[in-house]
Scaffold this motif. Sequence first.
Motif, mmCIF file in Angstrom:
data_model
loop_
_atom_site.group_PDB
_atom_site.id
_atom_site.type_symbol
_atom_site.label_atom_id
_atom_site.label_comp_id
_atom_site.label_asym_id
_atom_site.label_seq_id
_atom_site.Cartn_x
_atom_site.Cartn_y
_atom_site.Cartn_z
ATOM 1 N N GLN A 52 0.985 -1.196 -0.056
ATOM 2 C CA GLN A 52 0.165 0.021 0.063
ATOM 3 C C GLN A 52 0.778 1.346 -0.120
ATOM 4 O O GLN A 52 0.529 2.263 -0.662
ATOM 5 N N GLU A 53 1.951 1.131 0.776
ATOM 6 C CA GLU A 53 2.990 2.336 1.021
ATOM 7 C C GLU A 53 3.182 2.757 -0.474
ATOM 8 O O GLU A 53 3.506 3.702 -1.054
ATOM 9 N N LYS A 54 3.804 1.568 -1.259
ATOM 10 C CA LYS A 54 4.374 1.850 -2.404
ATOM 11 C C LYS A 54 3.331 2.379 -3.599
ATOM 12 O O LYS A 54 3.626 3.133 -4.521
ATOM 13 N N LEU A 55 2.410 1.830 -3.376
ATOM 14 C CA LEU A 55 1.072 2.144 -4.317
ATOM 15 C C LEU A 55 0.576 3.583 -4.214
ATOM 16 O O LEU A 55 0.183 4.358 -5.547
ATOM 17 N N GLY A 56 0.782 4.108 -3.056
ATOM 18 C CA GLY A 56 0.221 5.642 -2.837
ATOM 19 C C GLY A 56 -1.230 5.731 -3.224
ATOM 20 O O GLY A 56 -2.244 5.078 -2.818
ATOM 21 N N ASN A 57 -1.361 6.732 -4.312
ATOM 22 C CA ASN A 57 -2.772 6.886 -4.680
ATOM 23 C C ASN A 57 -3.267 6.047 -6.105
ATOM 24 O O ASN A 57 -4.398 6.143 -6.520
ATOM 25 N N ALA A 58 -2.214 5.515 -6.465
ATOM 26 C CA ALA A 58 -2.349 4.669 -7.711
ATOM 27 C C ALA A 58 -3.406 3.726 -7.756
ATOM 28 O O ALA A 58 -3.704 3.141 -6.575
ATOM 29 N N GLN A 59 -4.150 3.354 -8.629
ATOM 30 C CA GLN A 59 -5.001 2.003 -8.694
ATOM 31 C C GLN A 59 -4.219 0.829 -9.047
ATOM 32 O O GLN A 59 -3.306 0.825 -9.860
ATOM 33 N N PHE A 60 -4.666 -0.310 -8.600
ATOM 34 C CA PHE A 60 -3.898 -1.309 -8.591
ATOM 35 C C PHE A 60 -4.500 -2.387 -9.728
ATOM 36 O O PHE A 60 -5.683 -2.601 -9.316
ATOM 37 N N MET A 61 -3.798 -2.965 -10.530
ATOM 38 C CA MET A 61 -4.166 -4.081 -11.627
ATOM 39 C C MET A 61 -3.346 -5.343 -11.460
ATOM 40 O O MET A 61 -2.178 -5.207 -11.140
ATOM 41 N N HIS A 62 -4.185 -6.584 -11.711
ATOM 42 C CA HIS A 62 -3.275 -7.690 -11.899
ATOM 43 C C HIS A 62 -4.349 -8.761 -12.493
ATOM 44 O O HIS A 62 -5.568 -8.530 -12.355
ATOM 45 N N PRO A 76 -9.743 -0.193 -1.547
ATOM 46 C CA PRO A 76 -10.409 0.421 -2.407
ATOM 47 C C PRO A 76 -9.817 0.882 -3.804
ATOM 48 O O PRO A 76 -10.360 1.032 -4.825
ATOM 49 N N LYS A 77 -8.469 0.598 -3.841
ATOM 50 C CA LYS A 77 -7.706 0.933 -5.211
ATOM 51 C C LYS A 77 -7.754 -0.282 -6.077
ATOM 52 O O LYS A 77 -6.967 -0.202 -7.042
ATOM 53 N N SER A 78 -8.102 -1.337 -5.484
ATOM 54 C CA SER A 78 -7.666 -2.603 -6.357
ATOM 55 C C SER A 78 -8.849 -2.757 -7.524
ATOM 56 O O SER A 78 -10.083 -2.595 -7.135
#
Length: 312
Positions: free
Chosen positions: A258-268, A286-288
């Motif tokens: 989460q720390e690395k992701l910051g405000n970005a949205q996560f995709m996989h 909420p960003k996943s």
Amino acid sequence: MKHYLTINDIDSLPKWVEEARIIKENPYHFQNLGKNKTLCLLFFNNSLRTRLSTQKAALHLGIQVMTMNFGKEGWTLEFGEGTVMNQGTSEHIKEAAHVVSQYCDILAIRAFAGLKNKEKDEAEEILNGFVKYASIPIVNMESSTAHPLQALADAITLAEHRPKSRLKVVLSWAPHPKALPHAVANSFVKMMKLQDAEFVITHPEGYELDSKITQGCQIEHNQDKALQNADFVYVKNWSSYSDYGKVFHQDASWMMTQEKLGNAQFMHCLPVRRNVVVEDTVLDGPKSLVIEQANNRTFAAQIVLKKLLESL
Ligand code: CP
């Protein structure tokens, strides 16, 4: 379009994405298009999303579906020309492809890389064998080098969530205990090359993807630097391409947090190993976008099947 083998078989990605989003609003709108048509799905490898979403897409279009776990239940195929088949193979691709072509109107195939022999994997002998000898359109449901249905679903997901002004997307390598193929990353890179966006690939040294595919892309070995100001972070493991199929290390510092992701949205693309590739907090947060990506697999498959039906 004759076949859907790579993301580059799409004539206009923005138009297809737009059309897929319209179909998503009303999935049964073309339910008569596939009347009396049959789709055959051949799986040489396991699947959850690809199998069910492609079947669901076909059902939306009124197509009948036949599915076979060919890798476990089919005859072992021979691909060599002029081979004396007195060893382990039971049926030649020539007969298999001709026979299957009589049973269905569209054939979809999943056949992963073995990761032992680069030349053999890049020859795509199963996918290309069916393309060569079948007489019907072929859909790639993930081959040795490409996963174009996933990349199209990812393009739909990006379009649904992209900010209006600017867009920065990062493809980040992540650790994994097993040697994984390059197909998802390859197709994602090809898809991103068709986008109006800043795109950065980050991975440890030694994990360079095929340079023919990444040519022209920004590659940054410092993950923290790559992630700065990212809007979307697409995480994926792949094994070494240069030292083909090798896993050099499982450096946990590359896991997405989460720390690395910051405000970005996560995709996989899923499936994903929790707390190895990405920590729980990200996936459960909420960003996943992973569940939405999986949902969009249906509409990616549906637009592909619709285009193929229209050109039958
Ligand atoms: N992302 C994807 O292709 O999932 P499956 O392997 O479960 O089909």
